[in-house]
Design a protein around this motif. Structure first.
Motif, PDB file in Angstrom:
ATOM      1  N   TYR A  46       0.832  -1.201   0.000  1.00  0.00           N
ATOM      2  CA  TYR A  46       0.000   0.000   0.000  1.00  0.00           C
ATOM      3  C   TYR A  46       0.876   1.264   0.000  1.00  0.00           C
ATOM      4  N   THR A  47       1.912   1.274   0.849  1.00  0.00           N
ATOM      5  CA  THR A  47       2.795   2.442   0.925  1.00  0.00           C
ATOM      6  C   THR A  47       3.523   2.673  -0.397  1.00  0.00           C
ATOM      7  N   LEU A  48       3.997   1.587  -1.012  1.00  0.00           N
ATOM      8  CA  LEU A  48       4.667   1.728  -2.301  1.00  0.00           C
ATOM      9  C   LEU A  48       3.727   2.328  -3.338  1.00  0.00           C
ATOM     10  N   ALA A  49       2.462   1.905  -3.345  1.00  0.00           N
ATOM     11  CA  ALA A  49       1.502   2.411  -4.324  1.00  0.00           C
ATOM     12  C   ALA A  49       1.206   3.891  -4.118  1.00  0.00           C
ATOM     13  N   THR A  50       1.286   4.355  -2.872  1.00  0.00           N
ATOM     14  CA  THR A  50       1.026   5.776  -2.614  1.00  0.00           C
ATOM     15  C   THR A  50       2.210   6.664  -2.955  1.00  0.00           C
ATOM     16  N   ARG A  51       3.414   6.075  -3.085  1.00  0.00           N
ATOM     17  CA  ARG A  51       4.615   6.898  -3.234  1.00  0.00           C
ATOM     18  C   ARG A  51       5.392   6.638  -4.513  1.00  0.00           C
ATOM     19  N   SER A  52       4.896   5.801  -5.382  1.00  0.00           N
ATOM     20  CA  SER A  52       5.601   5.532  -6.640  1.00  0.00           C
ATOM     21  C   SER A  52       4.645   5.729  -7.802  1.00  0.00           C
ATOM     22  N   ASP A  53       5.157   5.576  -8.995  1.00  0.00           N
ATOM     23  CA  ASP A  53       4.295   5.692 -10.162  1.00  0.00           C
ATOM     24  C   ASP A  53       3.415   4.462 -10.295  1.00  0.00           C
ATOM     25  N   ARG A  54       2.368   4.604 -11.062  1.00  0.00           N
ATOM     26  CA  ARG A  54       1.351   3.543 -11.181  1.00  0.00           C
ATOM     27  C   ARG A  54       1.945   2.260 -11.760  1.00  0.00           C
ATOM     28  N   ARG A  55       2.806   2.383 -12.738  1.00  0.00           N
ATOM     29  CA  ARG A  55       3.363   1.180 -13.368  1.00  0.00           C
ATOM     30  C   ARG A  55       4.161   0.362 -12.366  1.00  0.00           C
ATOM     31  N   THR A  56       5.028   1.027 -11.597  1.00  0.00           N
ATOM     32  CA  THR A  56       5.819   0.314 -10.598  1.00  0.00           C
ATOM     33  C   THR A  56       4.931  -0.320  -9.539  1.00  0.00           C
ATOM     34  N   ALA A  57       3.943   0.454  -9.078  1.00  0.00           N
ATOM     35  CA  ALA A  57       3.070  -0.048  -8.020  1.00  0.00           C
ATOM     36  C   ALA A  57       2.341  -1.311  -8.450  1.00  0.00           C
ATOM     37  N   TRP A  58       1.779  -1.312  -9.644  1.00  0.00           N
ATOM     38  CA  TRP A  58       1.002  -2.479 -10.062  1.00  0.00           C
ATOM     39  C   TRP A  58       1.899  -3.659 -10.446  1.00  0.00           C
ATOM     40  N   THR A  59       3.071  -3.371 -10.982  1.00  0.00           N
ATOM     41  CA  THR A  59       3.995  -4.483 -11.278  1.00  0.00           C
ATOM     42  C   THR A  59       4.392  -5.213 -10.009  1.00  0.00           C
ATOM     43  N   VAL A  60       4.804  -4.439  -9.002  1.00  0.00           N
ATOM     44  CA  VAL A  60       5.187  -5.048  -7.720  1.00  0.00           C
ATOM     45  C   VAL A  60       3.985  -5.676  -7.038  1.00  0.00           C
ATOM     46  N   GLY A  61       2.838  -5.023  -7.118  1.00  0.00           N
ATOM     47  CA  GLY A  61       1.644  -5.546  -6.466  1.00  0.00           C
ATOM     48  C   GLY A  61       1.198  -6.881  -7.034  1.00  0.00           C
ATOM     49  N   VAL A  62       1.192  -6.998  -8.350  1.00  0.00           N
ATOM     50  CA  VAL A  62       0.774  -8.266  -8.970  1.00  0.00           C
ATOM     51  C   VAL A  62       1.766  -9.379  -8.651  1.00  0.00           C
ATOM     52  N   LEU A  63       3.056  -9.083  -8.736  1.00  0.00           N
ATOM     53  CA  LEU A  63       4.060 -10.108  -8.412  1.00  0.00           C
ATOM     54  C   LEU A  63       3.941 -10.552  -6.960  1.00  0.00           C
ATOM     55  N   ALA A  64       3.727  -9.557  -6.051  1.00  0.00           N
ATOM     56  CA  ALA A  64       3.568  -9.903  -4.639  1.00  0.00           C
ATOM     57  C   ALA A  64       2.315 -10.735  -4.415  1.00  0.00           C
ATOM     58  N   ALA A  65       1.227 -10.408  -5.112  1.00  0.00           N
ATOM     59  CA  ALA A  65      -0.022 -11.153  -4.952  1.00  0.00           C
ATOM     60  C   ALA A  65       0.150 -12.610  -5.405  1.00  0.00           C
TER      61      ALA A  65
END
Length: 392
Positions: free
Chosen positions: A98-117
């Motif tokens: 959540y913190t990464l998504a609030t402080r980075s660009d959308r592409r980075t946030a969703w790339t990391v989020g999907v891999l983490a999921a």
């Protein structure tokens, strides 16, 4: 205001704000480890230890969001593989994502989020021997995706609010700049009016006083007539000064008599005063005479007034001509005199000529002034008959 105050507090106490979710997760982990089927018991240390270890990087989640995601995810995935039934996982990873998504660009946030999921769902499914996208495994995948989506929404909201605040600040600065510009323009305009009124009428009063002084003993009747002209000229000056100063009054000031601003219909009165001072003036109109914009009328009047005043003061002329030429879209104002031949000095730089040129330019016109080849001086102004909204 409350949101802004909260942001300022968080900015000043970033480390404390980052640690708050970690403290909350530890409290929940202790409670979960102490709860059993038959009531409360002593918390199991293993589950609390794994939760505490995964929460440690959260203290730095605002400063290094991506490394914190990697560390918390590594601890949570290890805990899920080693003790799948005894840890509160992947709660710390959800906070980090959540913190990464609030402080980075959308592409980075969703790339990391999907891999983490996918990683969380895969480790959980492997540890519990169930399909990847079924039941609890799918629920944990959804948790990580939801944390990413929530952080992305918060980031977008913050960005939107920042843009709104920036536009509001820019608009406020623009309004202040525009207000200062208008005040400056108004001060310049009033200064021009005062210059025109004072210079013109004082020049006439001085000339008429000289005539009266010269004729007082030899021709008392003409001297008396000159004194009467002085009285009329001074009264006209007071009326115009009162009208000009009246522009400076506040809306709640007491009302006062204000003379209307002069226009082309007042040229006869103006020329009459000049003639009484000893200068012969001829006024002629060519073209189709018709009404013009009020600003153009005032500008034309002031140009004629200033030109005749300068002629009376400086040119030592015996005669002056004023020509108003009504064209298709412009009013051409020409004031010329027969003063003594003078060496060309180029465009005038006195305050009177500068004021006339500024007046003409302010309404979209032009003005030229200079000596004539055969002597005398000429002022020519091209003024629009009607004004556009930008110049009105």
């Amino acid at each position: 205001m409350q949101v802004t105050a909260m942001r300022r507090w968080v900015a000043r106490h970033e480390r404390i704000a980052d640690a708050l979710p970690a403290v909350a997760l530890l409290v929940v982990a202790v409670g979960a480890a102490a709860a059993g089927d038959s009531g409360w018991r002593e918390p199991r240390a293993a589950g609390v230890a794994w939760t505490a270890l995964s929460c440690v990087p959260l203290v730095f989640r605002s400063r290094w969001p991506l490394p914190v995601v990697v560390l918390t995810l590594a601890v949570d995935l290890t805990a899920m593989a080693v003790a799948p039934d005894r840890v509160l996982a992947p709660a710390a990873s959800l906070v980090a994502v959540y913190t990464l998504a609030t402080r980075s660009d959308r592409r980075t946030a969703w790339t990391v989020g999907v891999l983490a999921a996918v990683a969380v769902a895969g480790v959980y499914a492997a540890g519990h021997q169930e399909p990847l996208l079924v039941g609890t495994s799918l629920l944990r995948l959804d948790f990580v995706i939801a944390a990413t989506a929530l952080g992305d929404a918060v980031r977008s909201r913050r960005l939107h609010l920042a843009r709104v605040e920036e536009r509001a600040e820019r608009a406020e600065r623009t309004r202040e700049t525009e207000a200062r510009r208008r005040v400056t323009e108004e001060r310049v305009r009033i200064a021009r009016d005062l210059h025109d009124v004072v210079a013109h009428h004082i020049t006439l009063v001085n000339a008429q006083a000289g005539v009266a002084h010269h004729l007082m003993r030899t021709d008392p009747d003409r001297a008396y007539e000159a004194l009467a002209h002085i009285k009329e000229t001074s009264r006209a000056a007071l009326d115009e000064l009162r009208a000009t100063v009246g522009l400076l009054r506040q809306p709640d000031d007491a009302p006062d008599s204000r003379a209307p601003l002069p226009g082309l219909a007042d040229l006869d009165t103006l020329v009459g005063g000049i003639r009484a001072g000893g200068l012969s003036v001829t006024v002629s109109r060519t073209g189709l005479v018709r009404p013009v914009a009020p600003a153009t009328e005032l500008t034309a009047y002031r140009i004629v007034q200033e030109s005749l005043t300068n002629t009376h003061k400086h040119a030592r002329a015996a005669h002056a001509d004023v020509v108003l030429d009504y064209g298709a879209s412009t009013l051409r104002v020409t004031v010329s005199d027969d003063g003594r031949p003078r060496a060309p000095k180029g465009p005038g730089t006195g305050h009177g000529l500068i004021g006339m040129r500024e007046r003409a330019t302010a309404i979209g016109g032009t003005l030229t002034a200079g000596p004539q080849p055969d002597g005398g001086f000429r002022v020519v102004a091209e003024l629009p008959l009607s004004l556009t909204p930008a110049t009105a």
